[in-house]
Motif scaffolding. Structure first.
Motif, PDB file in Angstrom:
ATOM      1  N   HIS A   1    -137.216  31.700  43.843  1.00 13.74           N
ATOM      2  CA  HIS A   1    -136.315  32.681  44.459  1.00 13.74           C
ATOM      3  C   HIS A   1    -135.695  32.105  45.722  1.00 13.74           C
ATOM      4  CE1 HIS A   1    -140.113  33.445  46.598  1.00 13.74           C
ATOM      5  NE2 HIS A   1    -139.409  34.037  47.549  1.00 13.74           N
TER       6      HIS A   1
ATOM      7  N   HIS B   1    -135.455  32.145  48.937  1.00 14.17           N
ATOM      8  CA  HIS B   1    -135.924  32.174  50.318  1.00 14.17           C
ATOM      9  C   HIS B   1    -136.211  30.733  50.735  1.00 14.17           C
ATOM     10  CE1 HIS B   1    -137.324  36.650  50.047  1.00 14.17           C
ATOM     11  NE2 HIS B   1    -136.038  36.528  50.263  1.00 14.17           N
TER      12      HIS B   1
ATOM     13  N   HIS C   1    -138.816  28.322  49.463  1.00 17.15           N
ATOM     14  CA  HIS C   1    -138.838  28.037  48.026  1.00 17.15           C
ATOM     15  C   HIS C   1    -137.596  27.250  47.605  1.00 17.15           C
ATOM     16  CE1 HIS C   1    -142.241  30.904  47.473  1.00 17.15           C
ATOM     17  NE2 HIS C   1    -141.713  31.406  48.580  1.00 17.15           N
TER      18      HIS C   1
ATOM     19  N   HIS D   1    -138.357  41.746  45.701  1.00 16.69           N
ATOM     20  CA  HIS D   1    -138.543  40.769  46.772  1.00 16.69           C
ATOM     21  C   HIS D   1    -137.291  39.947  47.108  1.00 16.69           C
ATOM     22  CE1 HIS D   1    -140.527  38.060  49.519  1.00 16.69           C
ATOM     23  NE2 HIS D   1    -140.186  37.025  48.789  1.00 16.69           N
TER      24      HIS D   1
ATOM     25  N   ASP E   1    -143.230  34.954  44.806  1.00 13.02           N
ATOM     26  CA  ASP E   1    -143.793  35.755  45.910  1.00 13.02           C
ATOM     27  C   ASP E   1    -144.255  37.140  45.464  1.00 13.02           C
ATOM     28  OD1 ASP E   1    -143.589  33.696  47.615  1.00 13.02           O
ATOM     29  OD2 ASP E   1    -142.142  34.620  48.973  1.00 13.02           O
TER      30      ASP E   1
HETATM   31 ZN   LIG Z   1    -140.016  34.917  49.419  1.00  9.58          ZN
END
Ligand SMILES: [Zn+2]
Length: 252
Positions: free
Chosen positions: A63, A65, A68, A136, A155
């Motif tokens: 994802h 963020h 990551h 998320h 996550d």
């Molecule tokens: Zn995350």
């Protein structure tokens, strides 16, 4: 140190928020899922991967963020994939992700952050099956490796992180309910669960992780204060408060 958790699946944990980098052996070579975190972690991961003696053929980001979205030149200039929505969101968020990476950890190659390609519908070099959902982060994907009995959860389903609602999108309580249903379905095929942060769960611990996230989200749905062992960590009180606030607003 790479820890083998199943046939052709290895995990290396960073000290930074117990982040897990996962190495998956596919048909053509290795796929690195969410490699991280700081520069010395990435170099040690490259050393460990060299020792496996199998080439890295791709990366995968669960994802968009910053923690990551990392890469290192020693892994090679191969495609790094994400879901189409995740790749799009990462390209829009490259600069803030670079800033957050620079502020949070040292030695990260900032110019390599978030350069993602949409995963082809047939999965390309990534074995298994993508479990995409809206909880998320945009385009969040778990990877189900049913033949190895492993689920890579991104996550979600962590023993250290509570569910973290995406503050930018509405009805994240509902999104988590749907996501947990999908992950629960996928988890029926596994006995090893690798979260993005925290300990790898095995056997009955897998169901316990699902139950813990369900209980937290159910409490938000009812407008109650969750009883959750993870909240004993003081550093989660900020994210927890913002979850409570968001849940109140989206149900009101
Ligand atoms: Zn995350």
């Amino acid at each position: 140190m790479l820890n083998q958790v199943a046939d052709g699946v290895w995990v290396r944990q960073s000290e930074w928020v117990w982040s897990n980098a996962t190495v998956v052996r596919g048909d053509g070579g290795l796929i690195l899922v969410d490699p991280g975190i700081d520069g010395s972690d990435l170099i040690q991961l490259a050393d460990d991967v060299d020792q496996l003696g199998i080439p890295v053929v791709a990366g995968f980001s669960t994802h968009p963020h910053w923690d990551h979205l990392l890469w290192h030149s020693r892994f090679g200039d191969v495609q790094r994939y994400a879901t189409p929505a995740g790749a799009q969101a990462a390209s829009e968020a490259r600069e803030p992700a670079q800033r957050m990476a620079a502020d949070s950890a040292s030695g990260i190659p900032l110019e390599l952050i978030g350069l993602l390609t949409p995963l082809p519908a047939d999965g390309g070099p990534l074995p298994g099956e993508i479990v995409e959902h809206q909880a998320h982060a945009i385009g969040h994907a778990a990877v189900l490796l049913a033949d190895r009995g492993v689920l890579l959860a991104g996550d979600m389903l962590s023993d250290v992180l509570i569910p973290l609602l995406d503050p930018r999108r509405p009805d994240q309580v509902g999104a988590h309910e749907t996501a947990l249903d999908r992950l629960g379905e996928a988890a029926r095929h596994v006995d090893v669960l690798v979260p993005g942060h925290g300990a790898v769960a095995e056997g009955p611990e897998v169901a316990a992780r699902l139950a813990a996230d369900h209980a937290y989200i159910d409490a938000l749905r009812r407008g109650e204060e969750p009883v959750d062992a993870r909240l004993r960590q003081g550093w989660l009180s900020g994210p927890h408060q913002s979850n409570l606030e968001q849940a109140r607003h989206s149900s009101g």
